[in-house]
Write a protein that holds these residues in place. Structure first.
Motif, PDB file in Angstrom:
ATOM      1  N   PHE A 179      87.635  19.205  35.596  1.00 10.21           N
ATOM      2  CA  PHE A 179      88.662  19.602  35.317  1.00 10.21           C
ATOM      3  C   PHE A 179      89.783  19.602  36.438  1.00 10.21           C
ATOM      4  CE2 PHE A 179      91.964  22.818  33.824  1.00 10.21           C
ATOM      5  CZ  PHE A 179      92.175  22.228  32.678  1.00 10.21           C
ATOM      6  N   ILE A 180      89.042  19.904  37.552  1.00 12.97           N
ATOM      7  CA  ILE A 180      90.204  20.250  38.673  1.00 12.97           C
ATOM      8  C   ILE A 180      90.254  19.044  39.359  1.00 12.97           C
ATOM      9  CG2 ILE A 180      90.027  21.099  41.014  1.00 12.97           C
ATOM     10  CD1 ILE A 180      88.238  23.572  39.955  1.00 12.97           C
ATOM     11  N   TYR A 181      89.184  18.080  39.509  1.00 15.32           N
ATOM     12  CA  TYR A 181      89.506  16.828  40.323  1.00 15.32           C
ATOM     13  C   TYR A 181      89.534  15.542  39.724  1.00 15.32           C
ATOM     14  CZ  TYR A 181      88.168  20.308  44.174  1.00 15.32           C
ATOM     15  OH  TYR A 181      88.230  21.511  44.954  1.00 15.32           O
ATOM     16  N   SER A 182      89.106  15.527  38.468  1.00 13.99           N
ATOM     17  CA  SER A 182      89.247  14.121  37.848  1.00 13.99           C
ATOM     18  C   SER A 182      90.320  14.047  36.755  1.00 13.99           C
ATOM     19  CB  SER A 182      87.890  13.837  37.083  1.00 13.99           C
ATOM     20  OG  SER A 182      86.612  13.800  38.297  1.00 13.99           O
ATOM     21  N   CYS A 183      90.520  15.328  35.962  1.00  8.87           N
ATOM     22  CA  CYS A 183      91.390  15.192  34.829  1.00  8.87           C
ATOM     23  C   CYS A 183      92.964  15.015  35.343  1.00  8.87           C
ATOM     24  CB  CYS A 183      91.343  16.577  34.019  1.00  8.87           C
ATOM     25  SG  CYS A 183      92.280  16.540  32.530  1.00  8.87           S
ATOM     26  N   PRO A 184      93.612  14.372  34.950  1.00  6.01           N
ATOM     27  CA  PRO A 184      95.157  14.104  35.457  1.00  6.01           C
ATOM     28  C   PRO A 184      95.695  15.730  35.034  1.00  6.01           C
ATOM     29  CG  PRO A 184      94.739  12.173  34.033  1.00  6.01           C
ATOM     30  CD  PRO A 184      93.449  13.220  34.003  1.00  6.01           C
ATOM     31  N   ASN A 185      96.831  15.992  36.088  1.00  7.72           N
ATOM     32  CA  ASN A 185      97.324  17.389  35.874  1.00  7.72           C
ATOM     33  C   ASN A 185      98.546  17.169  34.910  1.00  7.72           C
ATOM     34  OD1 ASN A 185      97.820  20.032  36.486  1.00  7.72           O
ATOM     35  ND2 ASN A 185      99.089  19.494  38.411  1.00  7.72           N
ATOM     36  N   THR A 186      98.305  16.950  33.538  1.00  8.63           N
ATOM     37  CA  THR A 186      99.329  17.081  32.610  1.00  8.63           C
ATOM     38  C   THR A 186      98.749  18.019  31.594  1.00  8.63           C
ATOM     39  OG1 THR A 186      98.565  15.035  31.557  1.00  8.63           O
ATOM     40  CG2 THR A 186      99.889  14.596  33.200  1.00  8.63           C
ATOM     41  N   MET A 187      99.612  18.406  30.790  1.00  6.49           N
ATOM     42  CA  MET A 187      99.313  19.315  29.785  1.00  6.49           C
ATOM     43  C   MET A 187      98.364  18.535  28.474  1.00  6.49           C
ATOM     44  SD  MET A 187      99.353  22.656  28.922  1.00  6.49           S
ATOM     45  CE  MET A 187     100.747  23.126  29.462  1.00  6.49           C
ATOM     46  N   LEU A 188      98.907  17.228  28.243  1.00  5.64           N
ATOM     47  CA  LEU A 188      98.081  16.573  27.453  1.00  5.64           C
ATOM     48  C   LEU A 188      96.494  16.183  27.668  1.00  5.64           C
ATOM     49  CD1 LEU A 188      98.049  14.947  24.692  1.00  5.64           C
ATOM     50  CD2 LEU A 188      99.005  12.818  26.196  1.00  5.64           C
ATOM     51  N   ALA A 189      96.441  15.828  28.792  1.00  6.84           N
ATOM     52  CA  ALA A 189      95.295  15.397  29.595  1.00  6.84           C
ATOM     53  C   ALA A 189      94.376  16.703  29.555  1.00  6.84           C
ATOM     54  CB  ALA A 189      95.359  14.906  30.862  1.00  6.84           C
ATOM     55  N   HIS A 190      94.814  17.831  30.056  1.00  2.14           N
ATOM     56  CA  HIS A 190      94.033  19.113  30.004  1.00  2.14           C
ATOM     57  C   HIS A 190      93.564  19.490  28.580  1.00  2.14           C
ATOM     58  CE1 HIS A 190      95.662  21.015  33.983  1.00  2.14           C
ATOM     59  NE2 HIS A 190      95.176  19.815  34.271  1.00  2.14           N
ATOM     60  N   TRP A 191      94.379  19.290  27.675  1.00  2.00           N
ATOM     61  CA  TRP A 191      93.897  19.530  26.306  1.00  2.00           C
ATOM     62  C   TRP A 191      92.955  18.532  25.805  1.00  2.00           C
ATOM     63  CZ3 TRP A 191      94.017  23.882  23.721  1.00  2.00           C
ATOM     64  CH2 TRP A 191      94.882  24.954  23.842  1.00  2.00           C
ATOM     65  N   VAL A 192      93.231  17.113  25.962  1.00  2.00           N
ATOM     66  CA  VAL A 192      92.309  16.376  25.727  1.00  2.00           C
ATOM     67  C   VAL A 192      90.811  16.537  26.250  1.00  2.00           C
ATOM     68  CG1 VAL A 192      91.739  13.837  25.980  1.00  2.00           C
ATOM     69  CG2 VAL A 192      94.005  14.512  25.155  1.00  2.00           C
ATOM     70  N   LEU A 250      95.873  32.921  36.631  1.00  2.00           N
ATOM     71  CA  LEU A 250      96.115  31.416  36.867  1.00  2.00           C
ATOM     72  C   LEU A 250      96.723  30.939  35.628  1.00  2.00           C
ATOM     73  CD1 LEU A 250      95.546  28.926  38.269  1.00  2.00           C
ATOM     74  CD2 LEU A 250      93.364  28.737  37.162  1.00  2.00           C
ATOM     75  N   ILE A 251      96.415  31.438  34.415  1.00  2.00           N
ATOM     76  CA  ILE A 251      97.139  30.972  33.236  1.00  2.00           C
ATOM     77  C   ILE A 251      98.751  31.179  33.221  1.00  2.00           C
ATOM     78  CG2 ILE A 251      97.566  31.399  30.861  1.00  2.00           C
ATOM     79  CD1 ILE A 251      94.279  31.837  30.731  1.00  2.00           C
ATOM     80  N   ILE A 252      98.970  32.455  33.684  1.00  3.50           N
ATOM     81  CA  ILE A 252     100.488  33.006  33.722  1.00  3.50           C
ATOM     82  C   ILE A 252     101.165  32.204  35.040  1.00  3.50           C
ATOM     83  CG2 ILE A 252     102.077  34.908  34.493  1.00  3.50           C
ATOM     84  CD1 ILE A 252      99.759  36.728  33.422  1.00  3.50           C
ATOM     85  N   ARG A 253     100.581  32.003  36.072  1.00  4.73           N
ATOM     86  CA  ARG A 253     101.239  31.320  37.111  1.00  4.73           C
ATOM     87  C   ARG A 253     101.338  29.613  36.662  1.00  4.73           C
ATOM     88  NH1 ARG A 253     103.006  27.959  40.078  1.00  4.73           N
ATOM     89  NH2 ARG A 253     102.711  27.793  42.250  1.00  4.73           N
ATOM     90  N   THR A 254     100.392  29.097  35.796  1.00  6.67           N
ATOM     91  CA  THR A 254     100.683  27.565  35.422  1.00  6.67           C
ATOM     92  C   THR A 254     101.245  27.456  34.060  1.00  6.67           C
ATOM     93  OG1 THR A 254      98.326  27.493  34.681  1.00  6.67           O
ATOM     94  CG2 THR A 254      98.729  26.940  37.019  1.00  6.67           C
ATOM     95  N   GLY A 255     101.324  28.553  33.317  1.00 10.59           N
ATOM     96  CA  GLY A 255     101.694  28.498  31.964  1.00 10.59           C
ATOM     97  C   GLY A 255     100.769  27.684  31.174  1.00 10.59           C
ATOM     98  N   ASP A 256      99.391  27.431  31.490  1.00 17.54           N
ATOM     99  CA  ASP A 256      98.524  26.491  31.017  1.00 17.54           C
ATOM    100  C   ASP A 256      97.269  27.396  30.518  1.00 17.54           C
ATOM    101  OD1 ASP A 256      96.706  24.560  30.160  1.00 17.54           O
ATOM    102  OD2 ASP A 256      97.214  23.489  31.956  1.00 17.54           O
ATOM    103  N   ILE A 257      96.811  27.440  29.142  1.00 20.50           N
ATOM    104  CA  ILE A 257      95.828  28.378  28.707  1.00 20.50           C
ATOM    105  C   ILE A 257      94.520  27.584  28.914  1.00 20.50           C
ATOM    106  CG2 ILE A 257      96.072  27.339  26.269  1.00 20.50           C
ATOM    107  CD1 ILE A 257      95.378  30.513  25.698  1.00 20.50           C
TER     108      ILE A 257
END
Length: 329
Positions: free
Chosen positions: A283-296, A211-218
């Motif tokens: 994280f899946i359904y409420s967090c905006p799908n952006t790198m910044l939002a994911h990290w926050v 999943l991390i490789i597919r999205t580039g999101d750790i």
């Protein structure tokens, strides 16, 4: 659906056959002063996770052969260690070799990025052992694996990163193990053993790697956040106490809940499951799908859990210290 029903039945039969072998060969877990159980129980029931991947491969084709070899290696060494203790060096060599095979399967074993790969291998093996450390009460390993696997399956439905059948088959293996382990203290038919906790950790990390490789999101590692906070902060606490990290202990928050506070094993396991599931689904359904939002979201969730852990320890850790003093009398 019929295929999955057949797989579930085969897994159930395999687990029951293992119980007969373990009973005949005296593969048991004897409690000691560091244990969270008080009766002799069959050890190694978590071998069902390895069996589940082999059965999946037989039904759906050997799609990830290097992953399967790596899993077999690390689970096999762990099973031997469950029966006859092995040196830490042997287990670590096997774990790093298996992780390298998983990385080769993921297509990221490149010499041009050797320092990143080396760091990732350390994280992979470290996370595997942290998950292993968290296997200390009935139901927590199988239950927690379910709340990691189910969100992974949900994400995979909309953004395929791995064979869905692998996730589903591993869920079925976890359900089979739950039948015999997700029970109150003193009622479990078997424990996972290192073969189980190390095995399921290896599988979950491989899926997360995809999943991390597919999205580039750790930040998808948030699916392991609850275990990560308890496991890593407890390690930090033990380092502060100048303890040997290789020695058995019961200083995790979940262990203090189960032992010192006398909260039932199933209740503690459910607490960890519910918290992790809420975080993951949010994280899946409420967090905006952006790198910044994911990290926050990740940092915020980590901060809340870390503060809760510290406050809990400040209030109740003295009970464990009193227990340790009583052992010396």
């Amino acid at each position: 659906m019929i295929t999955y029903i057949i797989i579930f039945i085969l897994l159930l039969i395999a687990e029951l056959l293992y119980f007969r072998i373990a009973d005949k060969c005296n593969i048991i877990d004897k409690p000691n002063e560091r244990s969270s159980h008080s009766t002799i129980v069959l050890r190694g029931g978590g071998i069902i996770f390895l069996i589940g991947v082999w059965i999946w491969s037989a039904f759906f084709g050997f799609q990830y052969p290097w992953f399967l070899v790596g899993l077999t290696l690390v689970a096999g060494i762990s099973f031997v260690d469950d029966v006859h203790s092995l040196p830490d060096s042997v287990r670590l060599v096997a774990q790093f070799a298996a992780a390298a095979m998983a990385f080769y399967q993921l297509g990221i074993l490149h010499w041009s990025m050797w320092w990143i790969i080396l760091l990732a291998l350390v994280v992979y093996v470290g996370a595997t052992n942290v998950i292993n450390f968290m296997d200390g009460i009935n139901g927590i390993t199988a239950g927690y694996s379910l709340v990691v696997l189910i969100p992974l399956a949900l994400v995979n439905l909309t953004d395929t990163f791995v064979a869905q059948s692998l996730i589903v088959s591993t869920i079925l293996a976890s359900l089979v193990f739950c039948v015999f382990n997700f029970r109150p203290k003193g009622k479990a038919k078997c424990f996972a053993g290192d073969v189980g906790s190390i095995g399921i950790a290896f599988i979950m990390l491989f899926l997360l790697g995809h999943l991390i490789i597919r999205t580039g999101d750790i930040t998808w590692l948030i699916f392991l956040l609850v275990y990560g906070v308890d496991g890593c902060l407890t390690i930090a606490h033990r380092i502060m106490l100048h303890e040997n990290l290789g020695e058995a202990h019961r200083k995790h928050a979940y262990q203090i809940m189960a032992n010192e506070l006398k909260i039932g094993h199933v209740k503690v396991a459910l607490l960890y499951m519910v918290i992790q599931l809420i975080i993951s689904l949010g994280f899946i359904y409420s967090c905006p799908n952006t790198m910044l939002a994911h990290w926050v979201y990740l940092i915020g969730a980590f901060a809340v859990l870390a503060i809760a852990y510290i406050l809990f320890m400040k209030k109740y850790y003295h009970l464990h210290e009193e227990y340790l003093i009583s052992l010396k009398k």
